[in-house]
Motif scaffolding. Structure first.
Motif, PDB file in Angstrom:
ATOM      1  N   LEU A  35       6.569  -3.193 -15.540  1.00 39.49           N
ATOM      2  CA  LEU A  35       6.311  -2.761 -16.908  1.00 39.49           C
ATOM      3  C   LEU A  35       7.612  -2.400 -17.613  1.00 39.49           C
ATOM      4  CD1 LEU A  35       4.161  -2.116 -19.038  1.00 39.49           C
ATOM      5  CD2 LEU A  35       4.026   0.185 -18.079  1.00 39.49           C
ATOM      6  N   VAL A  36       8.553  -1.830 -16.873  1.00 36.25           N
ATOM      7  CA  VAL A  36       9.883  -1.547 -17.438  1.00 36.25           C
ATOM      8  C   VAL A  36      10.549  -2.840 -17.878  1.00 36.25           C
ATOM      9  CG1 VAL A  36      12.203  -0.724 -16.871  1.00 36.25           C
ATOM     10  CG2 VAL A  36      10.226   0.602 -16.176  1.00 36.25           C
ATOM     11  N   SER A  41      12.392  -6.239 -22.186  1.00 35.30           N
ATOM     12  CA  SER A  41      12.588  -7.534 -22.843  1.00 35.30           C
ATOM     13  C   SER A  41      12.032  -7.516 -24.261  1.00 35.30           C
ATOM     14  CB  SER A  41      11.954  -8.652 -22.017  1.00 35.30           C
ATOM     15  OG  SER A  41      10.566  -8.462 -21.918  1.00 35.30           O
ATOM     16  N   LEU A  42      10.996  -6.740 -24.503  1.00 31.20           N
ATOM     17  CA  LEU A  42      10.501  -6.586 -25.865  1.00 31.20           C
ATOM     18  C   LEU A  42      11.533  -5.866 -26.735  1.00 31.20           C
ATOM     19  CD1 LEU A  42       8.129  -7.082 -27.751  1.00 31.20           C
ATOM     20  CD2 LEU A  42       7.228  -4.874 -27.063  1.00 31.20           C
ATOM     21  N   ALA A  43      12.222  -4.893 -26.159  1.00 31.66           N
ATOM     22  CA  ALA A  43      13.315  -4.245 -26.891  1.00 31.66           C
ATOM     23  C   ALA A  43      14.422  -5.251 -27.194  1.00 31.66           C
ATOM     24  CB  ALA A  43      13.869  -3.070 -26.085  1.00 31.66           C
ATOM     25  N   GLU A  52      17.351  -2.637 -34.830  1.00 31.97           N
ATOM     26  CA  GLU A  52      17.975  -1.817 -33.809  1.00 31.97           C
ATOM     27  C   GLU A  52      17.226  -0.510 -33.578  1.00 31.97           C
ATOM     28  OE1 GLU A  52      19.733  -3.046 -36.401  1.00 31.97           O
ATOM     29  OE2 GLU A  52      20.971  -4.577 -35.442  1.00 31.97           O
ATOM     30  N   LEU A  53      16.717   0.104 -34.650  1.00 29.54           N
ATOM     31  CA  LEU A  53      15.988   1.354 -34.501  1.00 29.54           C
ATOM     32  C   LEU A  53      14.739   1.155 -33.648  1.00 29.54           C
ATOM     33  CD1 LEU A  53      15.616   4.354 -35.267  1.00 29.54           C
ATOM     34  CD2 LEU A  53      14.229   3.556 -37.174  1.00 29.54           C
ATOM     35  N   LEU A  54      14.005   0.094 -33.898  1.00 34.55           N
ATOM     36  CA  LEU A  54      12.815  -0.182 -33.096  1.00 34.55           C
ATOM     37  C   LEU A  54      13.173  -0.464 -31.643  1.00 34.55           C
ATOM     38  CD1 LEU A  54      10.618  -2.359 -35.456  1.00 34.55           C
ATOM     39  CD2 LEU A  54      10.283   0.012 -34.801  1.00 34.55           C
ATOM     40  N   VAL A  57      13.891   2.916 -30.063  1.00 30.10           N
ATOM     41  CA  VAL A  57      12.636   3.646 -29.891  1.00 30.10           C
ATOM     42  C   VAL A  57      11.861   3.052 -28.719  1.00 30.10           C
ATOM     43  CG1 VAL A  57      10.380   4.062 -30.966  1.00 30.10           C
ATOM     44  CG2 VAL A  57      12.472   4.473 -32.255  1.00 30.10           C
ATOM     45  N   GLN A  58      11.839   1.743 -28.616  1.00 35.64           N
ATOM     46  CA  GLN A  58      11.162   1.074 -27.509  1.00 35.64           C
ATOM     47  C   GLN A  58      11.746   1.516 -26.175  1.00 35.64           C
ATOM     48  OE1 GLN A  58       8.638  -1.151 -27.732  1.00 35.64           O
ATOM     49  NE2 GLN A  58       8.566  -1.761 -25.607  1.00 35.64           N
TER      50      GLN A  58
END
Length: 174
Positions: A35-36, A41-43, A52-54, A57-58
């Motif tokens: 899950l990490v 990879s979504l980040a 970049e902020l998202l 946060v991710q």
């Protein structure tokens, strides 16, 4: 195809593969570690899309807090960490429901956008000031309710993990 398209597709494939490993792994801790990888990879996708902020946060909230909290909950409740055969369920209903939900979501997205380019507003471009204004003006109540819910979940995990809470006192023998 541009370099951005290739990177988004590659990171999406990594995320999809890791997500498959999360749901097919028989080891609970390994599922948490996969899950990490999926969330990381979504980040990376957010970074490629210049949000970049998202991305931060991710990484900080989901990878750093949620996964660590999940792994601590597994360890505190003394759940079996190794492979467990009693966790196996019929896979066909899950595959049908998950596949149907995925195809339905894809159909809705294709129908909504029809492969055309959508103009971004200030909030959608990853601007931290605009996003902060949105979160702390129109979304303050849901944000605070979520923090109270997470606090209640943390307190519940601590109570469940302590064997002395709720135990009866030993009776005196005369």
């Amino acid at each position: 195809m541009t370099v951005t398209d290739v990177l988004v597709c590659a990171l999406g494939a990594v995320s999809f593969g890791a997500a498959l490993r999360v749901v097919t792994s028989k080891h609970l801790v390994r599922a948490g570690l996969w899950l990490v990888v999926a969330l990381g990879s979504l980040a990376g996708v957010y970074l490629v899309l210049t949000a970049e902020l998202l991305a931060w946060v991710q990484v900080l909230i989901y990878v750093g807090a949620v996964v660590v909290l999940m792994l601590f909950a597994v360890m505190l409740t003394r759940a079996p960490i190794g492979p467990s055969d009693d966790l196996d369920r019929a896979r066909i209903p899950g595959i049908l429901i998950g596949g149907g939900a995925g195809l339905g979501l894809a159909a809705v997205l294709v129908d909504a956008y029809r492969w055309r380019e959508v103009a971004l507003s200030d909030v959608e471009s990853g601007d931290a000031v605009a996003m902060g204004n949105q979160v702390f003006t129109g979304w303050v109540l849901p944000f605070e309710l979520l923090s109270v819910l997470l606090l209640a979940a943390l307190i519940g995990a601590i109570v469940v993990s302590r064997p002395d809470v709720g135990a009866k006192a030993p009776e005196e023998v005369s």
